[in-house]
Design an enzyme around this catalytic site. Structure first.
Site, PDB file in Angstrom:
ATOM      1  CD1 TRP A  19      32.793 127.343 -80.132  1.00 27.92           C
ATOM      2  CD2 TRP A  19      34.913 127.887 -80.618  1.00 27.92           C
ATOM      3  NE1 TRP A  19      33.129 128.446 -79.372  1.00 27.92           N
ATOM      4  CE2 TRP A  19      34.419 128.796 -79.646  1.00 27.92           C
ATOM      5  CE3 TRP A  19      36.214 128.040 -81.076  1.00 27.92           C
ATOM      6  CZ2 TRP A  19      35.205 129.831 -79.118  1.00 27.92           C
ATOM      7  CZ3 TRP A  19      36.997 129.078 -80.560  1.00 27.92           C
ATOM      8  CH2 TRP A  19      36.476 129.955 -79.587  1.00 27.92           C
ATOM      9  CG  ASN A  20      33.299 120.403 -80.653  1.00 25.75           C
ATOM     10  OD1 ASN A  20      32.403 120.257 -79.834  1.00 25.75           O
ATOM     11  ND2 ASN A  20      33.084 120.337 -81.963  1.00 25.75           N
ATOM     12  CG  HIS A  22      52.024 108.447 -82.837  1.00 23.99           C
ATOM     13  ND1 HIS A  22      52.738 108.036 -83.939  1.00 23.99           N
ATOM     14  CD2 HIS A  22      52.770 109.429 -82.264  1.00 23.99           C
ATOM     15  CE1 HIS A  22      53.874 108.727 -84.015  1.00 23.99           C
ATOM     16  NE2 HIS A  22      53.913 109.575 -83.001  1.00 23.99           N
ATOM     17  CG  HIS A  38      48.938 108.364 -86.512  1.00 21.24           C
ATOM     18  ND1 HIS A  38      48.215 107.273 -86.097  1.00 21.24           N
ATOM     19  CD2 HIS A  38      50.234 108.057 -86.262  1.00 21.24           C
ATOM     20  CE1 HIS A  38      49.032 106.350 -85.625  1.00 21.24           C
ATOM     21  NE2 HIS A  38      50.285 106.797 -85.715  1.00 21.24           N
ATOM     22  CG  HIS A  58      57.082 107.714 -83.487  1.00 29.40           C
ATOM     23  ND1 HIS A  58      56.702 107.959 -82.190  1.00 29.40           N
ATOM     24  CD2 HIS A  58      56.460 106.550 -83.840  1.00 29.40           C
ATOM     25  CE1 HIS A  58      55.884 106.994 -81.780  1.00 29.40           C
ATOM     26  NE2 HIS A  58      55.742 106.126 -82.749  1.00 29.40           N
TER      27      HIS A  58
END
Ligand SMILES: [Mn+2]
Ligand SMILES: [Mn+2]
Lengths: 265, 265
Positions: free
Chosen positions: A68-69, A76, A80, A86
């Site tokens: 896993w990481n 953004h 996305h 925003h």
């Protein structure tokens, strides 16, 4: 078709379509990876983190069972979703953030405008109302609540060509300043999507209203969907987009896995 | 119903169902926020980052037009998707990572097993084959390619109760060690989901096969979906789940916006 048949055809038929392949699922997402280019603002402004990964374990002494990481990025980054909060024009609207937008808005119809030739000839190409009206002559009127998607094949470029930076800033295609107000008022679009790194054109900071796509779309509680790919695999009309951003509290957007559903003719 | 009517009912009817509310969209996602608890491993192992946000600008000198954030977390933070490559048993399987799993697998049927009373009485409650067979007597056989979802209302707890840590580790409900092999072999499930912080029970490191849900599900190229919420809003059968993880290159999973589609009866 009785109401009962229609209901059963609705969700059960939908799933059967996915399983049998009658409804094709097209991935419109670019891969999140450390070399994905990050949008760069003038140095006096805050900057987005690039996408970065750190391995936690890979079946080794750091974790024998698992791989896993950890990762870090800006809201953004990559393919996305832009939420209305925003932009300053959308800051006080209701249900304007990734955690408050009603989830049914993450499923909507798509209209795909082919601008490949125009963008190949002019990296600053701006999609106009007249272009869209000409498209409607061929493919029918844009239904309410549709994504307006600008296909340029920009996502096929190498990273240098993708960002296309010059001394005077980026040169990438986007909507003409007149387009989004018209598309919201006259066609009631749910949002605007494109293949470039942002929904606005690369030179849009110099327009009379800077970043007019952001300003008008988000000011009207509509969404943005930049860095799409595989738009060449969609029909001009009829695809359904699934665009759920991460449920970040008060989030202005997030990297998103964007899927399109296409019914085989 | 002719083939043509069926096709039109498929995707057009589906979208019309979303717009009219005949198909309800239920958000099964817990909100990503800095106080979301992070799974903690023994100190000799690599650790997941907690969810963290950093404001880039908020309509101020750091960016007068816009509000946005950077964020960092582990791939297995919040409501998330577990890919087969996450576990050693799935490490060599084809199409086993977030960027290579065929996208049609992110749309699938759900079966929801109500374990609320059992888990309220016993935080180490394990869902058994017998429980699922009793559920099938009432609600019908689990169709192939379904998510098997364990409802416990665990997502309604405060963070301390959610993690439920003691000196001997976490005490949270999950599947019995026998359940997943049976559910894969006999029912061909696409994956297992739950409301707790992981798909396996809190004490699963002590089972004969440690973390048997991870081991058997991922070893058979099936998926996991922990930290779900709102399972009380789903019928026992008939909901459709949309579960697309971020397209992280070689990703073992990712925070995911999980949506359910429910047809109003
Ligand atoms: Mn953006
Ligand atoms: Mn996990």
């Amino acid at each position: 078709m009785t109401a009962e048949t229609a209901a059963s055809a609705g969700l059960a038929g939908f799933l059967e379509g996915i399983v049998t392949g009658r409804i094709r699922v097209v991935d419109l997402t670019m891969t999140l990876q450390p070399d994905f280019p990050t949008i760069v603002l003038p140095p006096e402004f805050g900057q987005s983190w690039p996408f970065r990964m750190e391995e936690i374990s890979r079946y080794d002494h750091r974790g024998p069972f698992c791989y896993w990481n950890n990762f870090a990025c800006g809201e953004h980054t990559g393919t996305h979703f832009d939420a209305p909060i925003h932009w300053i024009s959308g800051k006080d609207l209701p249900q304007n953030a990734t955690d408050t937008i009603p989830p049914e808005k993450f499923i909507a119809h798509a209209c795909v405008i082919d601008c490949v030739d125009a963008a190949a000839g002019d990296p600053d190409y701006l999609l106009t109302i007249a272009d869209v009206e000409a498209w409607e002559q061929r493919h029918g009127r844009i239904p309410p609540r549709s994504w307006l998607l600008m296909r340029t094949d920009w996502s096929r470029r190498d990273w240098t060509g993708y960002m296309n930076m010059a001394e005077d800033g980026a040169h990438t295609p986007g909507p003409h300043p007149d387009l989004i107000p018209w598309a919201v008022e006259e066609r009631d679009i749910i949002g605007f999507g494109s293949e470039a790194v942002g929904t606005d054109a690369g030179q849009a900071q110099h327009f009379p209203v800077p970043y007019p796509c952001h300003y008008h779309a988000h000011g009207n509680n509509r969404f943005g969907l930049p860095s799409l790919t595989n738009l060449d695999k969609l029909p001009p009309q009829g695809a359904v987009l699934i665009t759920p951003p991460l449920k970040i509290r008060d989030g202005s957007g997030s990297p998103t896995r964007v899927l399109a559903l296409v019914e085989e003719g």
